[in-house]
Design an enzyme around this catalytic site. Structure first.
Site, PDB file in Angstrom:
ATOM      1  N   GLN A 228       0.830  -1.202   0.000  1.00  0.00           N
ATOM      2  CA  GLN A 228       0.000   0.000   0.000  1.00  0.00           C
ATOM      3  C   GLN A 228       0.870   1.260   0.000  1.00  0.00           C
ATOM      4  O   GLN A 228       0.600   2.227  -0.716  1.00  0.00           O
ATOM      5  CB  GLN A 228      -0.904   0.006   1.233  1.00  0.00           C
ATOM      6  CG  GLN A 228      -1.938   1.087   1.207  1.00  0.00           C
ATOM      7  CD  GLN A 228      -2.855   0.941   0.008  1.00  0.00           C
ATOM      8  OE1 GLN A 228      -3.384  -0.135  -0.264  1.00  0.00           O
ATOM      9  NE2 GLN A 228      -3.012   1.995  -0.757  1.00  0.00           N
TER      10      GLN A 228
ATOM     11  N   GLU B 241     -10.361   1.380   3.307  1.00  0.00           N
ATOM     12  CA  GLU B 241     -10.640   0.925   1.947  1.00  0.00           C
ATOM     13  C   GLU B 241     -10.318  -0.584   1.855  1.00  0.00           C
ATOM     14  O   GLU B 241     -11.106  -1.375   1.379  1.00  0.00           O
ATOM     15  CB  GLU B 241      -9.768   1.711   0.964  1.00  0.00           C
ATOM     16  CG  GLU B 241      -9.938   1.289  -0.476  1.00  0.00           C
ATOM     17  CD  GLU B 241      -8.895   1.927  -1.393  1.00  0.00           C
ATOM     18  OE1 GLU B 241      -7.891   2.463  -0.885  1.00  0.00           O
ATOM     19  OE2 GLU B 241      -9.083   1.869  -2.624  1.00  0.00           O
ATOM     20  N   HIS B 242      -9.112  -0.952   2.331  1.00  0.00           N
ATOM     21  CA  HIS B 242      -8.712  -2.355   2.373  1.00  0.00           C
ATOM     22  C   HIS B 242      -8.491  -2.763   3.826  1.00  0.00           C
ATOM     23  O   HIS B 242      -7.796  -2.060   4.555  1.00  0.00           O
ATOM     24  CB  HIS B 242      -7.384  -2.567   1.642  1.00  0.00           C
ATOM     25  CG  HIS B 242      -7.378  -2.061   0.237  1.00  0.00           C
ATOM     26  ND1 HIS B 242      -6.807  -0.853  -0.118  1.00  0.00           N
ATOM     27  CD2 HIS B 242      -7.874  -2.594  -0.899  1.00  0.00           C
ATOM     28  CE1 HIS B 242      -6.951  -0.684  -1.424  1.00  0.00           C
ATOM     29  NE2 HIS B 242      -7.589  -1.709  -1.935  1.00  0.00           N
TER      30      HIS B 242
ATOM     31  N   HIS C 126       2.081   3.043  -3.225  1.00  0.00           N
ATOM     32  CA  HIS C 126       1.155   3.708  -4.155  1.00  0.00           C
ATOM     33  C   HIS C 126       1.486   5.179  -4.350  1.00  0.00           C
ATOM     34  O   HIS C 126       1.506   5.690  -5.462  1.00  0.00           O
ATOM     35  CB  HIS C 126      -0.291   3.584  -3.669  1.00  0.00           C
ATOM     36  CG  HIS C 126      -0.997   2.393  -4.232  1.00  0.00           C
ATOM     37  ND1 HIS C 126      -1.061   2.155  -5.570  1.00  0.00           N
ATOM     38  CD2 HIS C 126      -1.672   1.395  -3.633  1.00  0.00           C
ATOM     39  CE1 HIS C 126      -1.749   1.039  -5.777  1.00  0.00           C
ATOM     40  NE2 HIS C 126      -2.122   0.553  -4.617  1.00  0.00           N
TER      41      HIS C 126
ATOM     42  N   ASP D 163      -6.312  -6.682  -5.800  1.00  0.00           N
ATOM     43  CA  ASP D 163      -5.999  -5.550  -6.678  1.00  0.00           C
ATOM     44  C   ASP D 163      -6.023  -5.968  -8.137  1.00  0.00           C
ATOM     45  O   ASP D 163      -6.331  -5.172  -9.017  1.00  0.00           O
ATOM     46  CB  ASP D 163      -4.599  -4.999  -6.362  1.00  0.00           C
ATOM     47  CG  ASP D 163      -4.561  -4.260  -5.049  1.00  0.00           C
ATOM     48  OD1 ASP D 163      -5.638  -3.878  -4.559  1.00  0.00           O
ATOM     49  OD2 ASP D 163      -3.454  -4.056  -4.501  1.00  0.00           O
TER      50      ASP D 163
ATOM     51  N   HIS E 114     -55.365  12.562  -5.927  1.00  0.00           N
ATOM     52  CA  HIS E 114     -54.833  11.249  -5.552  1.00  0.00           C
ATOM     53  C   HIS E 114     -55.948  10.380  -4.966  1.00  0.00           C
ATOM     54  O   HIS E 114     -56.102   9.215  -5.314  1.00  0.00           O
ATOM     55  CB  HIS E 114     -53.731  11.385  -4.481  1.00  0.00           C
ATOM     56  CG  HIS E 114     -52.395  11.824  -5.014  1.00  0.00           C
ATOM     57  ND1 HIS E 114     -52.180  13.078  -5.524  1.00  0.00           N
ATOM     58  CD2 HIS E 114     -51.207  11.182  -5.086  1.00  0.00           C
ATOM     59  CE1 HIS E 114     -50.913  13.182  -5.903  1.00  0.00           C
ATOM     60  NE2 HIS E 114     -50.301  12.037  -5.649  1.00  0.00           N
TER      61      HIS E 114
HETATM   62  P1  NAD Z   1      -4.851  11.232 -13.797  1.00  0.00           P
HETATM   63  O1  NAD Z   1      -5.204  10.483 -15.028  1.00  0.00           O
HETATM   64  O2  NAD Z   1      -5.758  11.095 -12.650  1.00  0.00           O
HETATM   65  O3  NAD Z   1      -4.772  12.792 -14.166  1.00  0.00           O
HETATM   66  C1  NAD Z   1      -4.083  13.309 -15.258  1.00  0.00           C
HETATM   67  C2  NAD Z   1      -4.775  14.605 -15.642  1.00  0.00           C
HETATM   68  O4  NAD Z   1      -4.712  15.544 -14.571  1.00  0.00           O
HETATM   69  C3  NAD Z   1      -4.199  15.346 -16.814  1.00  0.00           C
HETATM   70  O5  NAD Z   1      -4.721  14.829 -18.015  1.00  0.00           O
HETATM   71  C4  NAD Z   1      -4.701  16.753 -16.570  1.00  0.00           C
HETATM   72  O6  NAD Z   1      -5.927  16.929 -17.205  1.00  0.00           O
HETATM   73  C5  NAD Z   1      -4.938  16.824 -15.091  1.00  0.00           C
HETATM   74  N1  NAD Z   1      -4.052  17.810 -14.507  1.00  0.00           N
HETATM   75  C6  NAD Z   1      -2.795  17.639 -14.050  1.00  0.00           C
HETATM   76  N2  NAD Z   1      -2.294  18.804 -13.606  1.00  0.00           N
HETATM   77  C7  NAD Z   1      -3.250  19.741 -13.777  1.00  0.00           C
HETATM   78  C8  NAD Z   1      -3.331  21.139 -13.503  1.00  0.00           C
HETATM   79  N3  NAD Z   1      -2.334  21.801 -12.953  1.00  0.00           N
HETATM   80  N4  NAD Z   1      -4.472  21.779 -13.813  1.00  0.00           N
HETATM   81  C9  NAD Z   1      -5.520  21.114 -14.366  1.00  0.00           C
HETATM   82  N5  NAD Z   1      -5.486  19.799 -14.647  1.00  0.00           N
HETATM   83  C10 NAD Z   1      -4.374  19.124 -14.353  1.00  0.00           C
HETATM   84  O7  NAD Z   1      -3.371  10.811 -13.462  1.00  0.00           O
HETATM   85  P2  NAD Z   1      -2.432  11.120 -12.219  1.00  0.00           P
HETATM   86  O8  NAD Z   1      -2.295  12.576 -11.999  1.00  0.00           O
HETATM   87  O9  NAD Z   1      -1.226  10.329 -12.433  1.00  0.00           O
HETATM   88  O10 NAD Z   1      -3.201  10.571 -10.948  1.00  0.00           O
HETATM   89  C11 NAD Z   1      -3.542   9.241 -10.797  1.00  0.00           C
HETATM   90  C12 NAD Z   1      -4.492   9.148  -9.623  1.00  0.00           C
HETATM   91  O11 NAD Z   1      -5.130   7.903  -9.655  1.00  0.00           O
HETATM   92  C13 NAD Z   1      -3.810   9.278  -8.289  1.00  0.00           C
HETATM   93  O12 NAD Z   1      -4.514  10.200  -7.514  1.00  0.00           O
HETATM   94  C14 NAD Z   1      -3.899   7.901  -7.688  1.00  0.00           C
HETATM   95  O13 NAD Z   1      -4.114   7.916  -6.291  1.00  0.00           O
HETATM   96  C15 NAD Z   1      -5.082   7.328  -8.391  1.00  0.00           C
HETATM   97  N6  NAD Z   1      -4.926   5.893  -8.577  1.00  0.00           N
HETATM   98  C16 NAD Z   1      -5.984   5.105  -8.359  1.00  0.00           C
HETATM   99  C17 NAD Z   1      -5.893   3.739  -8.553  1.00  0.00           C
HETATM  100  C18 NAD Z   1      -7.076   2.879  -8.355  1.00  0.00           C
HETATM  101  O14 NAD Z   1      -7.847   3.039  -7.429  1.00  0.00           O
HETATM  102  N7  NAD Z   1      -7.277   1.951  -9.228  1.00  0.00           N
HETATM  103  C19 NAD Z   1      -4.712   3.181  -8.950  1.00  0.00           C
HETATM  104  C20 NAD Z   1      -3.635   4.007  -9.170  1.00  0.00           C
HETATM  105  C21 NAD Z   1      -3.755   5.368  -9.002  1.00  0.00           C
END
Ligand code: NAD
Length: 449
Positions: A272, A341-342, A275, A375, A434
């Site tokens: 965890q 969550e987990h 991440h 996962d 009604h």
């Molecule tokens: P993301 O796809 O969530 O976001 C990318 C987008 O963020 C970009 O396309 C852009 O539009 C936007 N962005 C970035 N900076 C910006 C700014 N300054 N202003 C406006 N828009 C902006 O990808 P990420 O950022 O790598 O985040 C991934 C998220 O997913 C993390 O929060 C992580 O915790 C989560 N996550 C969830 C899982 C799951 O539950 N399956 C697994 C891995 C990650």
């Protein structure tokens, strides 16, 4: 401040016997999120722009955020070309195994049979389900490749029978989508992949554009911009779009007793912790002595320093805690209050302890069940409520892609049986039309006698 790059990787300890309830709750508080107002100020103009200017706006944000300036269309429509899903055989095999297990478990959640109850003689109430017609599945991009998330959202949508499955994921700088995501989209029968991320992807799916299909519900995790955009469009009644649930950083709570293998416990905590620095990791140690607790802490440190993501782990472990408790009841009380969550149970008779679980996204029972199996491949869903929302939300499941519709069907006898109650309540509420809708029918029956 400069993040420490060396030193012992150690969770903070708190003893529930010496701590007050307030101190305990303060220690277990999730790291606070950035103010939603500030994020909304950033995403609102993006959403407005996409709503007004469609594809052109979506593309311009993808050029800006993903640097994918060569991209000329914001969407890839099915059938997806084979050359976009070239993958090693072992990845295909792993994705196929996961697909099949997720499919089996979610198919079993179906309630295809109409539920029917005769509440009074001649009063028949039924409930049946129908798929949500068009769904938009957000698969986060950034630096990570997340085919598992595409499967966790796509497979239940497919099983539910959603007619149009739209996947959205930010493309790479060269404008391409990772082949794993294209393969997942192909397997679940997606109609298209939106090559965009963040608020622009959410807005495009909520309102539709010239080339992007408008959907009825948007699901999937993402960063704070994605989450804020989902909240924003779901509040716009003109958009007519629903969302799954609020999302926060991922978290795990492990309950371990003397029976637990310290190396196993540490490996779960670390899977965890890797991440992200905002991940939260909690150990509840049930009646462990100093030596047993130290064995787990040593394992955490020793396994952590050997991980490629050790710097992220340092960040998340820095705000993680071990809570020492006397017995399993106390452990469960704290866990239910935290609503993880987990939840991992590495305790004697772990399966029995499940009866005590009141709030959790997904439970992992016994020493042979690491969170990783859930996962990826066991079949349970990994899109789960975080940030304490396990108190009122379920994780993604078949029902997330369905509506339940009810129906009532009365015979003349049924209307006679229930009619007086209806008429009396209509009278109390002063809704005369009604009341008369029942009366007019009963008079009709009487006249025909
Ligand atoms: P993301 O796809 O969530 O976001 C990318 C987008 O963020 C970009 O396309 C852009 O539009 C936007 N962005 C970035 N900076 C910006 C700014 N300054 N202003 C406006 N828009 C902006 O990808 P990420 O950022 O790598 O985040 C991934 C998220 O997913 C993390 O929060 C992580 O915790 C989560 N996550 C969830 C899982 C799951 O539950 N399956 C697994 C891995 C990650």
């Amino acid at each position: 401040a400069e993040k420490p790059k060396s030193g012992r990787i150690l969770m903070q300890r708190i003893d529930s016997v010496n701590a007050t309830e307030a101190e305990l709750l303060e220690t277990l508080k999730r790291p606070s999120q950035k103010s939603p107002e500030a994020i909304l100020k950033i995403v609102t103009p993006i959403i407005e722009d996409v709503r007004k200017n469609g594809d052109k706006a979506v593309l311009s944000y993808t050029h800006k955020f993903e640097k994918a300036t060569s991209l000329t269309s914001p969407v890839l429509k099915a059938p997806f070309p084979k050359e976009l899903m070239q993958l090693p055989a072992e990845t295909i095999k792993a994705m196929d195994t996961s697909f099949e297990n997720i499919r089996k478990f979610h198919a079993a959640q179906g309630d295809d049979k109409t539920l029917q109850v005769e509440t009074m003689p001649g009063v028949i109430c039924s409930r049946f389900s129908r798929p949500i017609e068009r769904v938009g599945l957000y698969v986060p991009g950034g630096t990570a490749v997340l085919p598992s998330t595409a499967l966790m959202l796509g497979v239940p949508a497919m099983v539910a029978g959603c007619k149009k499955i739209v996947l959205a994921s930010p493309p790479r700088a060269d404008g391409s989508v990772t082949p794993e995501i294209v393969y997942a989209a192909h397997k679940v029968g997606a109609e298209s992949i939106v090559l965009a991320g963040g608020a622009q992807a959410v807005a495009a799916m909520a309102y539709g554009t010239e080339s992007i299909t408008k959907v009825d519900k948007i699901l999937g995790p993402g960063n704070q911009f994605v989450t804020a955009a989902k909240m924003h469009v779901s509040n716009d009644t003109n958009a007519g779009v629903g969302i799954d649930m609020p999302a926060g950083p991922s978290e795990v709570l492990v309950i371990a007793d003397k029976d637990a293998n310290p190396a196993f416990v540490a490996s779960d905590l670390l899977s965890q912790a890797e991440h992200g620095v905002d991940s939260q990791v909690i150990l509840i140690a049930v009646d462990l002595n100093e030596e047993q607790l130290k064995a787990i802490e040593d394992e955490v440190h020793n396994q952590a320093i050997a991980l490629p993501r050790v710097d992220i782990v340092r960040g998340s472990i820095a705000h993680s805690v071990s809570v020492l408790v006397k017995d399993i009841d106390e452990a469960m009380r704290i866990s239910n209050e935290y609503a993880p969550e987990h939840l991992i149970l590495q305790i004697k008779d772990a399966a029995k302890a499940v009866d005590l679980v009141m709030n959790a996204g997904s439970v992992f029972i016994g020493q042979w069940t690491p969170e990783s199996v859930g996962d990826y491949s066991a079949g349970v869903n990994h899109s789960l409520p975080t940030y304490g929302f396990a108190k009122q939300y379920s994780g993604v499941n078949l029902g997330s892609f369905q509506k339940h519709i009810t129906s009532s069907n009365l015979t003349a006898e049924g209307l006679r049986n229930v009619g007086s109650a209806v008429m009396q309540l209509a009278k109390v509420e002063e809704l005369e039309a009604h009341r008369r809708a029942v009366e007019i029918r009963i008079k009709h029956m009487d006249a025909q006698k």
